[in-house]
Design a protein around this motif. Structure first.
Motif, PDB file in Angstrom:
ATOM      1  N   GLY A 153       0.812  -1.206   0.000  1.00 34.67           N
ATOM      2  CA  GLY A 153       0.000   0.000   0.000  1.00 34.67           C
ATOM      3  C   GLY A 153       0.847   1.259   0.000  1.00 34.67           C
ATOM      4  N   GLU A 154       1.945   1.238   0.759  1.00 31.91           N
ATOM      5  CA  GLU A 154       2.843   2.390   0.798  1.00 31.91           C
ATOM      6  C   GLU A 154       3.420   2.681  -0.585  1.00 31.91           C
ATOM      7  OE1 GLU A 154       3.740   4.568   3.113  1.00 31.91           O
ATOM      8  OE2 GLU A 154       2.307   3.743   4.542  1.00 31.91           O
ATOM      9  N   ALA A 155       3.607   1.623  -1.383  1.00 28.92           N
ATOM     10  CA  ALA A 155       4.199   1.791  -2.715  1.00 28.92           C
ATOM     11  C   ALA A 155       3.266   2.485  -3.693  1.00 28.92           C
ATOM     12  CB  ALA A 155       4.610   0.429  -3.275  1.00 28.92           C
ATOM     13  N   THR A 156       1.982   2.624  -3.332  1.00 30.00           N
ATOM     14  CA  THR A 156       1.045   3.275  -4.237  1.00 30.00           C
ATOM     15  C   THR A 156       1.085   4.789  -4.120  1.00 30.00           C
ATOM     16  OG1 THR A 156      -0.827   3.298  -2.674  1.00 30.00           O
ATOM     17  CG2 THR A 156      -0.517   1.306  -4.000  1.00 30.00           C
ATOM     18  N   LYS A 157       1.882   5.294  -3.191  1.00 28.52           N
ATOM     19  CA  LYS A 157       1.930   6.737  -2.965  1.00 28.52           C
ATOM     20  C   LYS A 157       3.060   7.360  -3.775  1.00 28.52           C
ATOM     21  CE  LYS A 157       0.230   5.909   1.723  1.00 28.52           C
ATOM     22  NZ  LYS A 157       0.521   5.996   3.164  1.00 28.52           N
ATOM     23  N   GLY A 158       2.794   8.480  -4.421  1.00 30.61           N
ATOM     24  CA  GLY A 158       3.822   9.173  -5.188  1.00 30.61           C
ATOM     25  C   GLY A 158       3.720   8.925  -6.673  1.00 30.61           C
ATOM     26  N   GLU A 159       4.538   9.678  -7.424  1.00 33.87           N
ATOM     27  CA  GLU A 159       4.474   9.611  -8.885  1.00 33.87           C
ATOM     28  C   GLU A 159       4.853   8.248  -9.440  1.00 33.87           C
ATOM     29  OE1 GLU A 159       6.059  12.004  -7.260  1.00 33.87           O
ATOM     30  OE2 GLU A 159       5.155  13.915  -7.829  1.00 33.87           O
ATOM     31  N   ALA A 160       5.740   7.530  -8.735  1.00 35.14           N
ATOM     32  CA  ALA A 160       6.197   6.233  -9.247  1.00 35.14           C
ATOM     33  C   ALA A 160       5.047   5.264  -9.453  1.00 35.14           C
ATOM     34  CB  ALA A 160       7.229   5.633  -8.296  1.00 35.14           C
ATOM     35  N   SER A 161       3.948   5.494  -8.752  1.00 30.69           N
ATOM     36  CA  SER A 161       2.795   4.594  -8.881  1.00 30.69           C
ATOM     37  C   SER A 161       2.139   4.687 -10.253  1.00 30.69           C
ATOM     38  CB  SER A 161       1.769   4.913  -7.788  1.00 30.69           C
ATOM     39  OG  SER A 161       1.274   6.232  -7.937  1.00 30.69           O
ATOM     40  N   MET A 162       2.485   5.710 -11.047  1.00 35.66           N
ATOM     41  CA  MET A 162       1.910   5.862 -12.378  1.00 35.66           C
ATOM     42  C   MET A 162       2.568   4.932 -13.392  1.00 35.66           C
ATOM     43  SD  MET A 162       1.599  10.041 -12.667  1.00 35.66           S
ATOM     44  CE  MET A 162       0.594  10.005 -14.150  1.00 35.66           C
ATOM     45  N   LEU A 163       3.756   4.427 -13.077  1.00 33.98           N
ATOM     46  CA  LEU A 163       4.549   3.728 -14.080  1.00 33.98           C
ATOM     47  C   LEU A 163       3.887   2.457 -14.592  1.00 33.98           C
ATOM     48  CD1 LEU A 163       8.178   4.201 -12.728  1.00 33.98           C
ATOM     49  CD2 LEU A 163       7.027   5.426 -14.575  1.00 33.98           C
ATOM     50  N   ASP A 164       3.296   1.683 -13.701  1.00 31.00           N
ATOM     51  CA  ASP A 164       2.704   0.432 -14.161  1.00 31.00           C
ATOM     52  C   ASP A 164       1.503   0.692 -15.055  1.00 31.00           C
ATOM     53  OD1 ASP A 164       2.823  -2.628 -13.718  1.00 31.00           O
ATOM     54  OD2 ASP A 164       0.707  -2.131 -13.510  1.00 31.00           O
ATOM     55  N   GLY A 165       0.701   1.705 -14.683  1.00 30.90           N
ATOM     56  CA  GLY A 165      -0.418   2.073 -15.543  1.00 30.90           C
ATOM     57  C   GLY A 165       0.056   2.568 -16.902  1.00 30.90           C
ATOM     58  N   PHE A 166       1.207   3.246 -16.907  1.00 28.40           N
ATOM     59  CA  PHE A 166       1.779   3.730 -18.157  1.00 28.40           C
ATOM     60  C   PHE A 166       2.216   2.564 -19.029  1.00 28.40           C
ATOM     61  CE2 PHE A 166       5.465   5.842 -20.421  1.00 28.40           C
ATOM     62  CZ  PHE A 166       4.661   6.611 -21.252  1.00 28.40           C
ATOM     63  N   ARG A 167       2.818   1.553 -18.414  1.00 30.48           N
ATOM     64  CA  ARG A 167       3.207   0.342 -19.163  1.00 30.48           C
ATOM     65  C   ARG A 167       1.977  -0.302 -19.795  1.00 30.48           C
ATOM     66  NH1 ARG A 167       5.841  -0.838 -14.204  1.00 30.48           N
ATOM     67  NH2 ARG A 167       8.068  -0.361 -14.221  1.00 30.48           N
ATOM     68  N   SER A 168       0.917  -0.415 -19.011  1.00 26.23           N
ATOM     69  CA  SER A 168      -0.312  -1.034 -19.518  1.00 26.23           C
ATOM     70  C   SER A 168      -0.898  -0.224 -20.668  1.00 26.23           C
ATOM     71  CB  SER A 168      -1.344  -1.161 -18.390  1.00 26.23           C
ATOM     72  OG  SER A 168      -0.864  -2.003 -17.361  1.00 26.23           O
ATOM     73  N   ALA A 169      -0.835   1.110 -20.541  1.00 31.08           N
ATOM     74  CA  ALA A 169      -1.366   1.971 -21.596  1.00 31.08           C
ATOM     75  C   ALA A 169      -0.581   1.797 -22.889  1.00 31.08           C
ATOM     76  CB  ALA A 169      -1.324   3.433 -21.146  1.00 31.08           C
ATOM     77  N   LEU A 170       0.746   1.663 -22.780  1.00 28.50           N
ATOM     78  CA  LEU A 170       1.566   1.464 -23.972  1.00 28.50           C
ATOM     79  C   LEU A 170       1.290   0.103 -24.606  1.00 28.50           C
ATOM     80  CD1 LEU A 170       5.020   2.966 -22.890  1.00 28.50           C
ATOM     81  CD2 LEU A 170       3.181   4.046 -24.197  1.00 28.50           C
ATOM     82  N   THR A 171       1.101  -0.915 -23.760  1.00 26.96           N
ATOM     83  CA  THR A 171       0.782  -2.247 -24.281  1.00 26.96           C
ATOM     84  C   THR A 171      -0.545  -2.227 -25.028  1.00 26.96           C
ATOM     85  OG1 THR A 171       1.976  -3.313 -22.459  1.00 26.96           O
ATOM     86  CG2 THR A 171       0.374  -4.654 -23.644  1.00 26.96           C
ATOM     87  N   ALA A 172      -1.536  -1.547 -24.434  1.00 31.37           N
ATOM     88  CA  ALA A 172      -2.842  -1.450 -25.087  1.00 31.37           C
ATOM     89  C   ALA A 172      -2.748  -0.660 -26.390  1.00 31.37           C
ATOM     90  CB  ALA A 172      -3.848  -0.788 -24.136  1.00 31.37           C
ATOM     91  N   ALA A 173      -1.943   0.403 -26.387  1.00 33.98           N
ATOM     92  CA  ALA A 173      -1.781   1.215 -27.591  1.00 33.98           C
ATOM     93  C   ALA A 173      -1.130   0.415 -28.712  1.00 33.98           C
ATOM     94  CB  ALA A 173      -0.939   2.456 -27.278  1.00 33.98           C
ATOM     95  N   GLN A 174      -0.167  -0.421 -28.338  1.00 34.85           N
ATOM     96  CA  GLN A 174       0.477  -1.263 -29.343  1.00 34.85           C
ATOM     97  C   GLN A 174      -0.524  -2.264 -29.911  1.00 34.85           C
ATOM     98  OE1 GLN A 174       3.947  -3.323 -27.932  1.00 34.85           O
ATOM     99  NE2 GLN A 174       4.390  -4.260 -29.904  1.00 34.85           N
ATOM    100  N   GLY A 175      -1.372  -2.788 -29.043  1.00 38.63           N
ATOM    101  CA  GLY A 175      -2.352  -3.771 -29.484  1.00 38.63           C
ATOM    102  C   GLY A 175      -3.371  -3.214 -30.461  1.00 38.63           C
TER     103      GLY A 175
END
Length: 326
Positions: free
Chosen positions: A222-244
């Motif tokens: 839960g602590e890892a969800t705080k801060g800008e770094a938490s956006m990175l996984d969603g960004f990876r997913s968005a790029l994967t979806a965009a490629q698809g």
């Protein structure tokens, strides 16, 4: 609902998700998975809602993968992070895993009496009534006929829950907001069940969901969800979806006019994104700001910085051509 032990293969997970699609899918004992090295990939596919593409035959292309949308509940004696990393897949555990499948520790929870357990066991012989009654209520009350209102109610619940993790007036971190999505859906579902007369205590539902969220947020995941770094996984997913969907294309195909809604290109070493196409991060499904995303990418050394003297179009791969410049 559908209940299964997890002593299956990762491929069998697709079949279980198809069976449990559009309902609650309970998978018992993560540690019993036959090949735990595949756990991270299997969970990612569950969250994505589709199975892997597979060959139909020699030179026949890929068979259409399964599509599903279950609400999954997992049980285990250890956390997902421990299970994934103990299988030798340390690099496969990311913040996105915890927000998609938040771990809730039951350590210190109330001890259930034998009388309560006996009542619960009666469900083995008396079940299948609440589900149809709940669906009937949703139809008769007109709730399923106003999808936008239902979405707005869930979104409001997500904000209410996420707000409990930050101070008054403080911005809600993107990862915290994503983690609240699961609990927001639970809260609204519980409230609707109370309105349908299937659950007696609405306040108890609210308190239970909030306690689950607070237990998750107090954990290391839960602590890892705080801060800008938490956006990175969603960004990876968005790029994967965009490629698809063909919006992120190989640099060698940059001149193909068929890619009308592309957001960028990729090579073996880099991903080049059109700044105009990604300036609104909410369109990528992210909570936060573009500055926050750029900071997170910079902090993990994934962003190639340019100086004012650099001419960006001169530094792009040679295959990428636009506005008459390469």
């Amino acid at each position: 609902s559908a209940f299964f032990p997890m002593n299956n293969t990762a491929n069998a997970m697709e079949d279980l998700c198809t069976i449990g699609s559009e309902t609650l899918l309970c998978l018992d004992e993560i540690g019993a998975l036959n090949n735990k090295r595949m756990l991270s990939d299997a969970l990612f596919n569950v969250a994505l809602g589709s199975g892997k593409g597979r060959k139909k035959g020699r030179d026949a292309g890929l068979a259409k993968g399964a599509k599903y949308r279950p609400f999954v509940m997992l049980s285990n004696e250890r956390t997902l992070r421990v299970e994934i990393e103990s299988a030798g897949k340390r690099g496969d555990y990311r913040t996105g895993t915890s927000v998609r499948f938040p771990d809730i520790s039951v350590t210190g929870a109330a001890t259930v009496s034998q009388e309560a357990i006996a009542r619960l066991k009666k469900a083995n012989a008396n079940f299948g009534h609440a589900g149809p009654a709940f669906i009937r209520y949703l139809i008769e009350a007109g709730i399923v006929g106003d999808v936008e209102a239902l979405k707005a109610r869930v979104s409001a619940a997500e904000v209410e829950i996420a707000r409990t993790a930050v101070g008054d007036g403080a911005a809600i971190p993107p990862g915290t907001m994503r983690a609240a999505e699961v609990f927001g859906l639970l809260l609204v579902a519980g409230e609707l069940a109370c309105e349908a007369g299937l659950i007696p205590a609405r306040a108890a539902v609210h308190d239970a969901v909030l306690e689950g969220f607070q237990r998750f947020m107090a954990s290391g995941e839960g602590e890892a969800t705080k801060g800008e770094a938490s956006m990175l996984d969603g960004f990876r997913s968005a790029l994967t979806a965009a490629q698809g969907r063909g919006a992120l294309v190989p640099a060698a195909e940059a001149g193909d006019v068929g890619h009308q809604k592309r957001i960028g290109w990729f090579t073996d070493e880099h991903i080049i994104l059109d700044a105009e196409a990604v300036k609104n991060v909410s369109e990528l499904g992210l909570n936060g700001t573009l500055d926050g995303l750029l900071k997170a990418l910079c902090d993990c050394s994934a962003l190639v910085r340019r100086t004012e003297k650099d001419r960006t179009h001169d530094r792009l791969p040679g295959e990428v051509v636009f506005s008459g410049k390469a």
